[in-house]
Design a protein around this motif. Structure first.
Motif, PDB file in Angstrom:
ATOM      1  N   GLY A 142     102.400   2.138  32.016  1.00 30.87           N
ATOM      2  CA  GLY A 142     101.831   1.246  31.186  1.00 30.87           C
ATOM      3  C   GLY A 142     100.503   0.900  31.671  1.00 30.87           C
ATOM      4  O   GLY A 142      99.303   0.228  31.296  1.00 30.87           O
ATOM      5  N   VAL A 143      99.708   1.598  33.037  1.00 26.47           N
ATOM      6  CA  VAL A 143      98.362   1.050  33.503  1.00 26.47           C
ATOM      7  C   VAL A 143      97.393   1.177  32.691  1.00 26.47           C
ATOM      8  O   VAL A 143      97.257   2.391  32.207  1.00 26.47           O
ATOM      9  CB  VAL A 143      98.233   1.248  34.608  1.00 26.47           C
ATOM     10  N   ASP A 144      96.516   0.501  32.144  1.00 23.97           N
ATOM     11  CA  ASP A 144      95.429   0.872  31.708  1.00 23.97           C
ATOM     12  C   ASP A 144      94.684   1.555  32.516  1.00 23.97           C
ATOM     13  O   ASP A 144      94.346   1.362  33.981  1.00 23.97           O
ATOM     14  CB  ASP A 144      94.435  -0.358  31.233  1.00 23.97           C
ATOM     15  N   GLU A 145      93.958   3.212  31.830  1.00 23.60           N
ATOM     16  CA  GLU A 145      93.055   3.698  32.392  1.00 23.60           C
ATOM     17  C   GLU A 145      91.499   3.208  33.064  1.00 23.60           C
ATOM     18  O   GLU A 145      91.099   4.193  33.562  1.00 23.60           O
ATOM     19  CB  GLU A 145      93.369   5.152  31.868  1.00 23.60           C
ATOM     20  N   GLY A 146      91.525   2.135  32.476  1.00 21.21           N
ATOM     21  CA  GLY A 146      90.334   1.859  32.727  1.00 21.21           C
ATOM     22  C   GLY A 146      90.031   0.834  33.498  1.00 21.21           C
ATOM     23  O   GLY A 146      88.593   0.507  33.335  1.00 21.21           O
ATOM     24  N   SER A 147      91.027   0.664  33.700  1.00 23.55           N
ATOM     25  CA  SER A 147      90.875  -0.845  34.673  1.00 23.55           C
ATOM     26  C   SER A 147      90.186  -0.518  36.275  1.00 23.55           C
ATOM     27  O   SER A 147      89.999   0.746  35.994  1.00 23.55           O
ATOM     28  CB  SER A 147      91.729  -1.343  35.427  1.00 23.55           C
ATOM     29  N   GLU A 148      89.606  -1.032  36.480  1.00 25.75           N
ATOM     30  CA  GLU A 148      88.680  -1.262  38.028  1.00 25.75           C
ATOM     31  C   GLU A 148      89.577  -0.478  39.209  1.00 25.75           C
ATOM     32  O   GLU A 148      88.940   0.175  40.081  1.00 25.75           O
ATOM     33  CB  GLU A 148      88.676  -3.080  38.404  1.00 25.75           C
ATOM     34  N   LEU A 149      90.425  -0.654  38.970  1.00 22.24           N
ATOM     35  CA  LEU A 149      91.400  -0.141  40.063  1.00 22.24           C
ATOM     36  C   LEU A 149      91.471   0.916  40.317  1.00 22.24           C
ATOM     37  O   LEU A 149      91.490   1.827  40.825  1.00 22.24           O
ATOM     38  CB  LEU A 149      92.981  -1.474  40.352  1.00 22.24           C
ATOM     39  N   LEU A 150      91.597   1.419  38.788  1.00 17.96           N
ATOM     40  CA  LEU A 150      91.832   2.819  38.505  1.00 17.96           C
ATOM     41  C   LEU A 150      90.738   3.892  38.813  1.00 17.96           C
ATOM     42  O   LEU A 150      91.207   5.373  39.362  1.00 17.96           O
ATOM     43  CB  LEU A 150      92.516   3.188  37.801  1.00 17.96           C
ATOM     44  N   VAL A 151      89.608   3.534  37.938  1.00 19.55           N
ATOM     45  CA  VAL A 151      88.678   3.589  38.475  1.00 19.55           C
ATOM     46  C   VAL A 151      88.218   3.637  39.982  1.00 19.55           C
ATOM     47  O   VAL A 151      87.122   4.706  40.696  1.00 19.55           O
ATOM     48  CB  VAL A 151      87.323   2.955  37.372  1.00 19.55           C
ATOM     49  N   TRP A 152      88.742   3.027  40.716  1.00 19.82           N
ATOM     50  CA  TRP A 152      88.486   2.775  41.661  1.00 19.82           C
ATOM     51  C   TRP A 152      89.071   4.388  42.796  1.00 19.82           C
ATOM     52  O   TRP A 152      88.862   4.864  43.689  1.00 19.82           O
ATOM     53  CB  TRP A 152      88.491   1.861  42.436  1.00 19.82           C
ATOM     54  N   VAL A 153      90.188   4.081  42.872  1.00 20.30           N
ATOM     55  CA  VAL A 153      91.207   5.595  42.834  1.00 20.30           C
ATOM     56  C   VAL A 153      90.104   6.635  42.606  1.00 20.30           C
ATOM     57  O   VAL A 153      90.620   7.752  43.875  1.00 20.30           O
ATOM     58  CB  VAL A 153      92.790   5.118  42.145  1.00 20.30           C
ATOM     59  N   ARG A 154      90.619   6.845  41.178  1.00 25.04           N
ATOM     60  CA  ARG A 154      89.549   8.220  41.139  1.00 25.04           C
ATOM     61  C   ARG A 154      88.528   8.453  41.474  1.00 25.04           C
ATOM     62  O   ARG A 154      88.174   9.722  42.442  1.00 25.04           O
ATOM     63  CB  ARG A 154      89.427   7.676  39.113  1.00 25.04           C
ATOM     64  N   ALA A 155      87.840   7.476  42.266  1.00 30.90           N
ATOM     65  CA  ALA A 155      86.480   7.892  43.064  1.00 30.90           C
ATOM     66  C   ALA A 155      87.028   8.153  44.071  1.00 30.90           C
ATOM     67  O   ALA A 155      86.168   8.480  44.306  1.00 30.90           O
ATOM     68  CB  ALA A 155      85.285   6.350  42.710  1.00 30.90           C
ATOM     69  N   VAL A 156      87.801   7.406  44.805  1.00 29.84           N
ATOM     70  CA  VAL A 156      88.166   7.578  46.723  1.00 29.84           C
ATOM     71  C   VAL A 156      88.888   8.740  46.147  1.00 29.84           C
ATOM     72  O   VAL A 156      88.471   9.912  47.539  1.00 29.84           O
ATOM     73  CB  VAL A 156      88.705   6.552  47.371  1.00 29.84           C
ATOM     74  N   ALA A 157      89.797   9.827  45.314  1.00 29.87           N
ATOM     75  CA  ALA A 157      89.830  10.536  45.212  1.00 29.87           C
ATOM     76  C   ALA A 157      89.009  11.687  45.281  1.00 29.87           C
ATOM     77  O   ALA A 157      89.350  13.037  46.156  1.00 29.87           O
ATOM     78  CB  ALA A 157      91.612  11.012  43.922  1.00 29.87           C
ATOM     79  N   THR A 158      88.428  11.692  44.043  1.00 27.60           N
ATOM     80  CA  THR A 158      87.618  12.907  43.762  1.00 27.60           C
ATOM     81  C   THR A 158      85.842  12.423  45.288  1.00 27.60           C
ATOM     82  O   THR A 158      85.733  14.059  45.371  1.00 27.60           O
ATOM     83  CB  THR A 158      86.257  11.943  42.942  1.00 27.60           C
ATOM     84  N   ALA A 159      86.231  11.313  45.952  1.00 27.20           N
ATOM     85  CA  ALA A 159      85.684  12.039  47.073  1.00 27.20           C
ATOM     86  C   ALA A 159      86.346  12.786  48.830  1.00 27.20           C
ATOM     87  O   ALA A 159      85.638  12.961  49.252  1.00 27.20           O
ATOM     88  CB  ALA A 159      84.614  10.342  47.920  1.00 27.20           C
ATOM     89  N   ILE A 160      87.193  11.860  47.755  1.00 27.33           N
ATOM     90  CA  ILE A 160      87.994  13.711  49.657  1.00 27.33           C
ATOM     91  C   ILE A 160      87.789  14.605  48.931  1.00 27.33           C
ATOM     92  O   ILE A 160      87.290  15.258  49.744  1.00 27.33           O
ATOM     93  CB  ILE A 160      89.454  12.944  49.830  1.00 27.33           C
ATOM     94  N   LEU A 161      88.121  15.040  47.589  1.00 24.24           N
ATOM     95  CA  LEU A 161      88.694  16.372  47.291  1.00 24.24           C
ATOM     96  C   LEU A 161      87.105  16.984  47.729  1.00 24.24           C
ATOM     97  O   LEU A 161      86.289  18.343  48.308  1.00 24.24           O
ATOM     98  CB  LEU A 161      88.838  16.086  45.925  1.00 24.24           C
ATOM     99  N   ALA A 162      85.806  16.482  47.148  1.00 19.95           N
ATOM    100  CA  ALA A 162      84.598  16.785  48.179  1.00 19.95           C
ATOM    101  C   ALA A 162      84.297  17.336  48.999  1.00 19.95           C
ATOM    102  O   ALA A 162      83.651  17.744  49.172  1.00 19.95           O
ATOM    103  CB  ALA A 162      83.428  15.884  47.308  1.00 19.95           C
ATOM    104  N   GLY A 163      84.586  15.866  50.057  1.00 23.20           N
ATOM    105  CA  GLY A 163      84.806  16.062  51.436  1.00 23.20           C
ATOM    106  C   GLY A 163      85.249  17.250  52.048  1.00 23.20           C
ATOM    107  O   GLY A 163      84.682  18.033  52.942  1.00 23.20           O
ATOM    108  N   VAL A 164      86.981  17.559  51.018  1.00 26.13           N
ATOM    109  CA  VAL A 164      87.555  19.093  51.966  1.00 26.13           C
ATOM    110  C   VAL A 164      86.625  20.353  51.762  1.00 26.13           C
ATOM    111  O   VAL A 164      86.992  20.739  52.513  1.00 26.13           O
ATOM    112  CB  VAL A 164      89.049  18.798  50.922  1.00 26.13           C
ATOM    113  N   ILE A 165      86.766  20.056  50.519  1.00 23.42           N
ATOM    114  CA  ILE A 165      85.295  21.441  50.115  1.00 23.42           C
ATOM    115  C   ILE A 165      84.226  21.170  50.774  1.00 23.42           C
ATOM    116  O   ILE A 165      83.420  22.891  50.829  1.00 23.42           O
ATOM    117  CB  ILE A 165      85.082  21.040  48.021  1.00 23.42           C
ATOM    118  N   ALA A 166      83.828  20.372  50.925  1.00 22.15           N
ATOM    119  CA  ALA A 166      82.649  20.505  51.791  1.00 22.15           C
ATOM    120  C   ALA A 166      82.563  21.241  53.354  1.00 22.15           C
ATOM    121  O   ALA A 166      82.344  21.937  53.294  1.00 22.15           O
ATOM    122  CB  ALA A 166      81.086  19.411  51.780  1.00 22.15           C
TER     123      ALA A 166
END
Length: 114
Positions: A35-59
């Motif tokens: 039931g969590v809203d996908e547009g909430s600030e917490l999930l936007v932040w979590v998505r950004a952190v996950a993307t940054a970690i993935l980009a770091g591993v790929i680099a």
């Protein structure tokens, strides 16, 4: 059949120690996060952190490749990433198309080099 499967004890340990504990957490996450809203600030932040970690591993893998990837020339690794990114952008941001294109370029380049 046992030669195909191998040591069934090892497979049993893998399922019990690796698969089942992870599946329990996945199911709990699915249940709690339903039931969590996908547009909430917490999930936007979590998505950004996950993307940054993935980009770091790929680099890191791209710049300092481990194992067999170290035998691939730098220009081929960077070219495969560029081709994969181009395919990603040209196919309306299809991750699958980007990954497949990058893999094809990497395999074709390695085959061409011998």
């Amino acid at each position: 059949m046992s030669t195909f499967i191998g040591d069934w004890h090892a497979l049993l340990v893998l399922v019990i120690a690796g698969f089942l504990p992870n599946e329990a957490w996945r199911m709990l996450g699915l249940w709690f996060g339903g039931g969590v809203d996908e547009g909430s600030e917490l999930l936007v932040w979590v998505r950004a952190v996950a993307t940054a970690i993935l980009a770091g591993v790929i680099a890191q893998i791209l710049v300092l490749p481990p194992g067999a990837l170290a035998s691939v020339p730098d220009w081929l690794r960077y070219g495969a990433v560029a081709a994969g990114f181009a395919a990603f952008m040209l196919t309306q941001r299809s991750i699958f198309a980007g990954v497949v294109c990058g893999e094809i370029v990497m395999l074709a380049g390695k085959w061409w080099l011998g």
